[in-house]
Design an enzyme around this catalytic site. Structure first.
Site, PDB file in Angstrom:
ATOM      1  N   HIS A   8       1.122  -1.231  -0.037  1.00 15.40           N
ATOM      2  CA  HIS A   8       0.071   0.043   0.087  1.00 15.40           C
ATOM      3  C   HIS A   8       1.053   1.142  -0.018  1.00 15.40           C
ATOM      4  O   HIS A   8       0.872   2.098   1.048  1.00 15.40           O
ATOM      5  CB  HIS A   8      -0.972   0.073   1.395  1.00 15.40           C
ATOM      6  CG  HIS A   8      -1.902  -0.798   1.493  1.00 15.40           C
ATOM      7  ND1 HIS A   8      -1.947  -2.126   0.751  1.00 15.40           N
ATOM      8  CD2 HIS A   8      -3.088  -0.793   2.131  1.00 15.40           C
ATOM      9  CE1 HIS A   8      -2.970  -2.908   1.035  1.00 15.40           C
ATOM     10  NE2 HIS A   8      -3.792  -1.882   2.070  1.00 15.40           N
ATOM     11  N   LYS A  27     -13.270   4.810   7.299  1.00 15.43           N
ATOM     12  CA  LYS A  27     -13.640   5.816   6.101  1.00 15.43           C
ATOM     13  C   LYS A  27     -15.116   5.905   6.065  1.00 15.43           C
ATOM     14  O   LYS A  27     -16.001   6.954   5.853  1.00 15.43           O
ATOM     15  CB  LYS A  27     -12.977   5.567   4.904  1.00 15.43           C
ATOM     16  CG  LYS A  27     -12.931   6.611   3.722  1.00 15.43           C
ATOM     17  CD  LYS A  27     -12.215   6.577   2.756  1.00 15.43           C
ATOM     18  CE  LYS A  27     -12.658   5.448   1.764  1.00 15.43           C
ATOM     19  NZ  LYS A  27     -13.760   5.768   0.602  1.00 15.43           N
TER      20      LYS A  27
END
Length: 883
Positions: free
Chosen positions: A138, A546
């Site tokens: 990532h 999120k």
């Protein structure tokens, strides 16, 4: 503690001076004076001098375009050097991390003193210990590999300088080398010019193994064995290696079209090639060391020459030739050559383990235990930890890709459209096909490119030597059919064993439904027969945060885990929870010890599997000594969590958490999803759009090229808010919910939860960490420089909310200031702020210039663009995390 601060500060100061000398030599006195002036103004501004703060802003706003890059680089490089000094001091003789192995001994002593725990129970828990660290790309790690090598050597020089018996000549030589390294770093471009490919990312992972883990793991196991012997008089078995490493680099194709079946095959072969390379080095040492002649009949037989004077060496030379022939074959395959497999090709760990272990047993039997327990034992442990694959890989793919592939097959076969079927019909079809002996796909069928890619990936998994693929992870898993579909595709590809298939539950709704999905699966007889009593489930931290904010997400994660633990326990299934944590708080990151002890009771019985992401890999495993420290910390926490589990939360606490979750989620979504001005504010107040230009990793920043916050990946979402120091995803909604519950009259209960419930106290600790890194005046400055005046009220509202949230957390924690119980971290943040603040101010200025240029329709100024990228890297170094 003070001794540690002063030692660290003196190293920081020394490295700063060396950097200053380098800048002066490279660019002249004027630039160095400019940098020094900015540093002094920043220090004074931090101490509360408003006049100097204004002067700092004006100085940075008035830099010429030619001055931008040198100033940005000076502060960014200084933060890299500060991080090195801090990393060294965590493992230096008087540092925090150096005490971790001793802390392990203290944990053992504490466990021994528990009246309801026998030594046998502790040793049994130790024997079943399992820790799997999954390295992911990532890549929030934005520092180039070439710079990392230089920084590692700086660390090594600091270690040498700590020796008290250095002669003046030796001291001068080390200082000379430090000057060279600082100069090399300064004259090296710190920003990658191109995005790394998935293969580049995998090579970065192999470099971590080679430079740190290869030495660190055997050293950790030696220390662990010594502590266990000291505490219990018990020697760990030779094959006891509770640590394994897996990687997502080259296997994670979720939202990354650059990771194809061919790439995964290539990375698997490259990983095996690297393993042969590293084991050849070990074998070379063993050939040199094992010159003895006395041995057992088993060794004589194995060496194949009854007259051999040095039988151990004969065996090592045979292994060397087997490794070399395997390496040559893999090198040819990597070049695309079609080769006949050599008869002695290494494909299984046993091929290495058995000859080495036979030699080990022989040395022990012949009274040479001291030799057996040297390099040979280290190599045996490496075979268990890394083995022929070096690092295993996970394959990760999104659930809809499997659904679409099977739908294409059912349409071709005239069975209808699988996608439109009910869940019950999907399950019935999948179980029927899983039980069928005939293939699912006809030979003459030509699948679409997308479906072919899914099927080819399953074939790569089937071709790989058993044990090379650790698990198949299904992202955005929502139903039992999502799991059964993958098992069917793997069966179709020719996999004839139960490869672990892990559903990943990552949104708030999916976490809430996770237990229902797994209960249905465990009620299917065929499925129960397949998994043989073992199940892995992955819990997503970043996407749930999120989606709903940190407070609601962390409570949903806790409840999902708790329910899954109880369901699997009832069904007699060993559950391994796989934690998809990030390095930052908004993505589930927390100090390892606190995070593990705050999970539901029983969550670590099946071992710990956790992602280690981006820059956190370097901070936690970048050096062998740091690796030992990190693994010791994990080991102690897992043992403690299993043997002294936290109490079940009280009913009233659960009620309060439900209320906190609901209030925080409503506020978070009220801003992020429903406030009409939020997305325009986010886009202008942060460098979100500019981040897309940074060659961070092989994966696109968005799942879909268009769309709002919901289409943005969790990493750029966090990264953007970290840059402007509002840190919004890591706190929005949480403090307001705490304030609301206090106003409802529950302050006493919140204080009790903070005192007596590790889950809750860890949440508050994580909030304090975020608040310590957030900065109101800098966030306001970004608004003034970058945001349209019509959006200023929203920015002020968010900053006021942050201020009020900080007060709420301090009230519950009964502290006068943030991080009161972790002064070392508070000191570390304070030390960095002096250097991070100018980078933030400069970044806002650069964003302003860049956007004005774009608005005027002009060509971007390369000096501004490059300096902007450097400030982004520098702030990331200052915050010690990106996304």
């Amino acid at each position: 503690m003070n001794e540690q601060y002063s030692a660290m500060r003196s190293n920081v100061s020394m490295l700063g001076k060396l950097l200053g000398d380098t800048i002066k030599d490279a660019l002249g006195e004027n630039i160095l004076d400019r940098v020094e002036t900015i540093r002094k103004l920043s220090k004074s501004s931090r101490a509360g001098n408003d006049a100097h703060r204004q002067e700092l802003l004006s100085t940075l706003q008035n830099l010429s375009n030619d001055e931008l890059l040198p100033v940005a680089r000076a502060f960014s490089q200084f933060l890299n050097l500060t991080n090195v000094a801090e990393q060294y001091h965590t493992i230096s003789p008087n540092g925090e991390g150096a005490k971790n192995p001793e802390l392990l001994l203290q944990t053992f002593q504490r466990l021994k003193q528990q009246p309801n725990l026998t030594e046998a129970a502790v040793c049994e828990a130790l024997g079943s210990l399992s820790l799997e660290l999954v390295l992911t790309a990532h890549p929030t790690e934005i520092t180039r590999r070439t710079l990392i090598h230089k920084l590692v050597e700086v660390n090594s020089c600091l270690k040498q300088l700590d020796h008290n018996d250095l002669s003046d000549y030796e001291h001068a030589q080390i200082m000379r080398r430090l000057r060279q390294l600082v100069a090399q770093a300064w004259h090296t471009d710190e920003i990658r010019k191109y995005r790394p490919s998935p293969v580049d990312e995998a090579k970065w992972g192999f470099a971590v193994v080679e430079n740190s883990l290869w030495e660190g793991v055997p050293q950790f196991l030696r220390e662990l064995n010594e502590q266990v012997e000291a505490a219990f008089g018990y020697t760990l078995p030779v094959d006891f290696v509770p640590v394994q490493f897996t990687s997502w680099m080259g296997g994670d194709r979720d939202g990354n079209p650059n990771v194809t079946a061919d790439i995964t095959r290539h990375v698997l072969q490259l990983s095996r090639w690297k393993a042969t390379d590293l084991f050849l080095r070990d074998i070379a040492v063993l050939i040199s060391e094992l010159s003895m002649s006395e041995c057992t009949p088993e060794v004589r037989e194995l060496c194949g020459n009854p007259e051999a004077l040095e039988p151990y060496r004969e065996i090592m030379k045979n292994l060397r030739s087997q490794l070399m022939s395997t390496q040559a074959y893999l090198a040819g395959r990597l070049k695309g050559e079609r080769l006949t497999r050599p008869a002695n090709l290494l494909i299984a760990n046993e091929q290495l383990w058995e000859p080495l272990y036979t030699c080990y047993q022989s040395l022990q039997a012949c009274g040479m235990g001291i030799i057996a327990n040297g390099q040979l034992l280290d190599t045996l442990r490496r075979v268990k930890c890394f083995g022929v694959p070096l690092v295993r890989i996970d394959i990760r793919q999104e659930s809809t890709r499997h659904t679409e592939a099977i739908a294409e097959i059912t349409r071709y076969l005239g069975l209808g459209d699988y996608e439109s079927w009910s869940e019950a019909d999907k399950q019935a079809f999948l179980i029927r096909e899983l039980n069928s002996k005939r293939p699912l796909t006809p030979r003459q069928w030509e699948p679409s490119a997308d479906t072919k890619e899914v099927l080819d990936t399953c074939r790569v998994a089937a071709e790989a030597p058993k044990g090379s693929i650790a698990a198949y992870v299904i992202s955005m898993a929502k139903t039992p059919s999502d799991v059964l579909a993958v098992h069917l595709l793997l069966k179709e590809a020719g996999i004839d064993y139960a490869m672990p298939v892990a559903p990943l539950f990552e949104t708030l709704d999916d976490l809430n439904n996770a237990n229902g999905v797994m209960s249905q699966l465990l009620n299917i007889d065929w499925y129960r027969g397949l998994i043989q009593g073992k199940q892995m489930v992955m819990i997503g931290y970043s996407d749930s945060a999120k989606d709903a904010g940190v407070m609601a997400a962390s409570w949903a994660q806790y409840q999902a885990q708790d329910a899954l633990i109880k369901t699997c326990e009832k069904a007699g299934i060993t559950l391994t929870l796989f934690h998809g944590r990030g390095g930052s708080i908004g993505r589930g990151g927390a100090p390892a010890h606190a995070a593990l002890l705050s999970q539901p009771p029983g969550s670590l019985k099946g071992g710990l599997r956790v992602t280690e992401q981006g820059e956190m890999i370097r901070f936690k495993y970048g050096l062998p000594e740091v690796t030992i420290s990190s693994l010791s910390l994990y080991t102690g926490a897992i043992l403690e969590a299993n043997l002294l589990p936290p109490p079940e939360p009280k009913t009233e606490w659960i009620g309060i958490m439900e209320r906190l979750s609901a209030v925080s989620c409503k506020m978070y979504r009220g801003y992020v999803r429903e406030h009409a001005e939020f997305v325009p504010y986010f886009r202008s107040a942060t460098p979100e759009q500019e981040l897309a230009k940074l060659p961070l990793g092989s994966r696109p920043a968005k799942r879909r090229p268009t769309g709002g916050v919901e289409s943005l990946r969790a990493i750029p979402w966090i990264f953007a808010w970290t840059q402007n120091r509002l840190m919004l995803p890591a706190w929005l909604g949480a403090g307001a919910a705490l304030q609301q519950v206090m106003e409802d009259g529950h302050q006493d209960q919140l204080e009790a939860m903070c005192r007596d419930w590790p889950f809750f106290s860890t949440r508050l600790g994580m909030l304090e960490m975020v608040f310590s890194k957030a900065d109101l005046w800098l966030a306001e400055y970004y608004d003034q420089r970058l945001v349209d005046k019509s959006l200023w009220p929203l920015g002020k509202q968010l900053r006021d909310q942050l201020e009020s949230d900080i007060k709420a957390v301090l009230t519950i924690a009964n502290d006068a200031h943030l991080m009161a119980d972790q002064p070392w971290i508070a000191e570390s943040i304070a030390l960095r702020n002096v250097y991070t603040d100018p980078l933030n101010v400069l970044q806002a200025e650069l964003l302003h210039r860049s956007r004005q240029q774009e608005k005027a329709g002009g060509e971007p100024d390369a000096r501004v663009e490059q300096a902007l990228m450097v400030t982004i890297a520098g702030v990331a170094a200052g915050m010690r995390n990106t996304g």
